[in-house]
Design a protein around this motif. Sequence first.
Motif, mmCIF file in Angstrom:
data_model
loop_
_atom_site.group_PDB
_atom_site.id
_atom_site.type_symbol
_atom_site.label_atom_id
_atom_site.label_comp_id
_atom_site.label_asym_id
_atom_site.label_seq_id
_atom_site.Cartn_x
_atom_site.Cartn_y
_atom_site.Cartn_z
ATOM 1 N N UNK A 1 0.838 -1.205 0.000
ATOM 2 C CA UNK A 1 0.000 0.000 0.000
ATOM 3 C C UNK A 1 0.871 1.252 0.000
ATOM 4 N N UNK A 2 1.914 1.252 0.801
ATOM 5 C CA UNK A 2 2.811 2.407 0.843
ATOM 6 C C UNK A 2 3.516 2.606 -0.496
ATOM 7 N N UNK A 3 3.968 1.516 -1.087
ATOM 8 C CA UNK A 3 4.628 1.625 -2.388
ATOM 9 C C UNK A 3 3.642 2.046 -3.469
ATOM 10 N N UNK A 4 2.399 1.536 -3.378
ATOM 11 C CA UNK A 4 1.390 1.914 -4.367
ATOM 12 C C UNK A 4 1.068 3.392 -4.328
ATOM 13 N N UNK A 5 0.962 3.952 -3.118
ATOM 14 C CA UNK A 5 0.699 5.389 -3.008
ATOM 15 C C UNK A 5 1.852 6.210 -3.583
ATOM 16 N N UNK A 6 3.082 5.753 -3.333
ATOM 17 C CA UNK A 6 4.241 6.442 -3.897
ATOM 18 C C UNK A 6 4.282 6.308 -5.414
ATOM 19 N N UNK A 7 3.996 5.102 -5.905
ATOM 20 C CA UNK A 7 3.994 4.873 -7.346
ATOM 21 C C UNK A 7 2.875 5.647 -8.029
ATOM 22 N N UNK A 8 1.762 5.828 -7.328
ATOM 23 C CA UNK A 8 0.647 6.586 -7.888
ATOM 24 C C UNK A 8 1.049 8.031 -8.168
ATOM 25 N N UNK A 9 1.848 8.609 -7.280
ATOM 26 C CA UNK A 9 2.320 9.974 -7.509
ATOM 27 C C UNK A 9 3.255 10.038 -8.714
ATOM 28 N N UNK A 10 4.075 8.997 -8.895
ATOM 29 C CA UNK A 10 4.977 8.962 -10.043
ATOM 30 C C UNK A 10 4.180 8.908 -11.342
ATOM 31 N N UNK A 11 3.178 8.026 -11.389
ATOM 32 C CA UNK A 11 2.360 7.890 -12.593
ATOM 33 C C UNK A 11 1.602 9.180 -12.878
ATOM 34 N N UNK A 12 1.043 9.787 -11.832
ATOM 35 C CA UNK A 12 0.293 11.035 -12.017
ATOM 36 C C UNK A 12 1.200 12.146 -12.542
ATOM 37 N N UNK A 13 2.424 12.225 -12.017
ATOM 38 C CA UNK A 13 3.350 13.269 -12.465
ATOM 39 C C UNK A 13 3.709 13.075 -13.936
ATOM 40 N N UNK A 14 3.945 11.833 -14.354
ATOM 41 C CA UNK A 14 4.274 11.568 -15.751
ATOM 42 C C UNK A 14 3.110 11.912 -16.675
ATOM 43 N N UNK A 15 1.909 11.476 -16.308
ATOM 44 C CA UNK A 15 0.752 11.714 -17.164
ATOM 45 C C UNK A 15 0.417 13.197 -17.260
ATOM 46 N N UNK A 16 0.460 13.898 -16.152
ATOM 47 C CA UNK A 16 0.141 15.327 -16.178
ATOM 48 C C UNK A 16 1.169 16.120 -16.984
ATOM 49 N N UNK A 17 2.430 15.741 -16.904
ATOM 50 C CA UNK A 17 3.447 16.403 -17.713
ATOM 51 C C UNK A 17 3.258 16.109 -19.193
ATOM 52 N N UNK A 18 2.862 14.872 -19.506
ATOM 53 C CA UNK A 18 2.621 14.529 -20.904
ATOM 54 C C UNK A 18 1.489 15.366 -21.498
ATOM 55 N N UNK A 19 0.414 15.549 -20.731
ATOM 56 C CA UNK A 19 -0.695 16.390 -21.199
ATOM 57 C C UNK A 19 -0.246 17.844 -21.331
ATOM 58 N N UNK A 20 0.552 18.306 -20.366
ATOM 59 C CA UNK A 20 1.040 19.691 -20.426
ATOM 60 C C UNK A 20 1.918 19.908 -21.654
ATOM 61 N N UNK A 21 2.755 18.926 -21.989
ATOM 62 C CA UNK A 21 3.619 19.054 -23.162
ATOM 63 C C UNK A 21 2.795 19.141 -24.450
ATOM 64 N N UNK A 22 1.738 18.370 -24.535
ATOM 65 C CA UNK A 22 0.897 18.418 -25.735
ATOM 66 C C UNK A 22 0.267 19.794 -25.907
ATOM 67 N N UNK A 23 -0.181 20.386 -24.796
ATOM 68 C CA UNK A 23 -0.759 21.732 -24.887
ATOM 69 C C UNK A 23 0.313 22.774 -25.185
#
Length: 545
Positions: free
Chosen positions: A63-85
């Motif tokens: 659970x602790x690793x999943x919460x940490x990994x969730x932040x990593x995935x969110x950061x990557x996806x949000x940056x990818x969307x920002x780059x497209x814009x």
Amino acid sequence: MQANTFERNAMAHLDSEVKEQCLREDLKFYFMNPCEKYRARHQIPWKLGLQILKIVMVTTQLVRFGLSNQMVVAFKEENSVAFKHLFLKGYPGTDEDDYSCSVYTQEDAYESIFFAISQYHHLKNISLGTLGYGENEDNRIGLKVCKQHYKKGTMFPSNETLNIDSDIEIDCVHLDLSKSPEEWKNLSFFRLEFYRLLQVEISFHLKGIDLQTIHSRELPDCYVFQNTITLDNKAHSGKIKIYFDSDAKIEECKDLNISGPIQKNTQYVLVFDALVIVICLASLILCTRSIVLALRLRKRFLNFFLEKYNRHVCNADQWEFINGWYVLVIISDLMTIIGSILKMEIKAKNLTNYDLCSILLGTSTLLVWVGVIRYLGYFQAYNVLILTMQASLPKVLRFCACAGMIYLGYTFCGWIVLGPYHDKFEDLNTVAECLFSLVNGDDMFATFAQIQQKSALVWLFSRLYLYSFISLFIYMILSLFIALITDSYDTIKKYQQNGFPETDLQEFLKECGSKEKYQKEPSAFLSCICCLRRSVLCLNRSPRS
């Protein structure tokens, strides 16, 4: 002499009887559950307690690793969307299909290229993120623009005339930050001949720091984003598809100077991960030891059965000694240990492979929770599921092998016939997923409705294809699949009511161990020797687990 011979024969017979009785007691003890073992010999169920503790610790770690990994995935996806814009002119906010957007005129194509160059040049003034310029493969900061085109050729569609060299040339240019974007527009490199142009690729690297991990009292991660914008004109259909690909890699931050409780929290997590490794290592050793002792016990039983009955034990009885749950626990422990080591390295910022660590920890946690079924299986009310799965598995696998041939036939047929007319049949993977959803009754109307009616013959074939597949798999194959499992369930229920068929091993365990073979009372000396030998033999052959 006759008395000595009688005593030797009696001793030999008693030895055989003692061995048989000790073997029977060891077998009975081996097949007991932890509670019965405790009542029989007051043996503390260490493995049971260790598995319960391991479930709690491994789940907490995941659970602790999943919460940490969730932040990593969110950061990557949000940056990818920002780059497209940021870098795609007129990006609508959602991708059109498997590509981000498209252009239909030469002017729009030029504007898309120079818009990306201008945005990169002014990145620090327009970006909201913590971004900076990164070095590319040539250790240079800037944009790398490459174009692919046919070597030479002429084309006159009105006269249906084509003269082209199919060899492909690749030209590249590096654009640094020393010149303004307006100066780059005048380069002859950007005079594109669209009739022989295949694609234009713009690649650049950016660096960023994920600061949201600080709120979770974790060290921040440093990222390198390898971004690629591709204008695809290979189809020469009048539509240029624009693809944006962003590959984020985590790198160790070179200089971190953060005040606060973050460093101490990291040490606590590393200590907890080390405890998980110790617990799993202890579980691994205990389960391996139990398997080794079980194999020794099986060897004793096979030798005794062959010596006394002059025949071999059936394979089913031999497999009774191989506890599949122990094998499952060993695999789970190995994956948890390796995953925990990777997690500790990631936490210390020495490694960045989140994907492999996620697979190992996720699978190991799955196996740990599945292993709980073993202890529920000691109760008859909960044991039905396990017995039904064991009984139905061979028949289900054979049935699936036959049904899979029909499924593959429909997959290839749908791909080749309906692929040009239906989005869900464009490639083999999509066809397999679409047919599987139809078997489960999902998305039926949409699958029927989306077929293009450009060809009446294909439209009629699609109806015949879909109706036959749905009727065959839902009404016949799926019903037979459920019937196989139901039949196994009914058989198990009857066995639980009337008793299971007895094997050689079960009959041996049921035999009475106190058989009187001799009518004569042995001497006191002989009785003493027999008792001592019985004690020694039982002590040497008693199982240690």
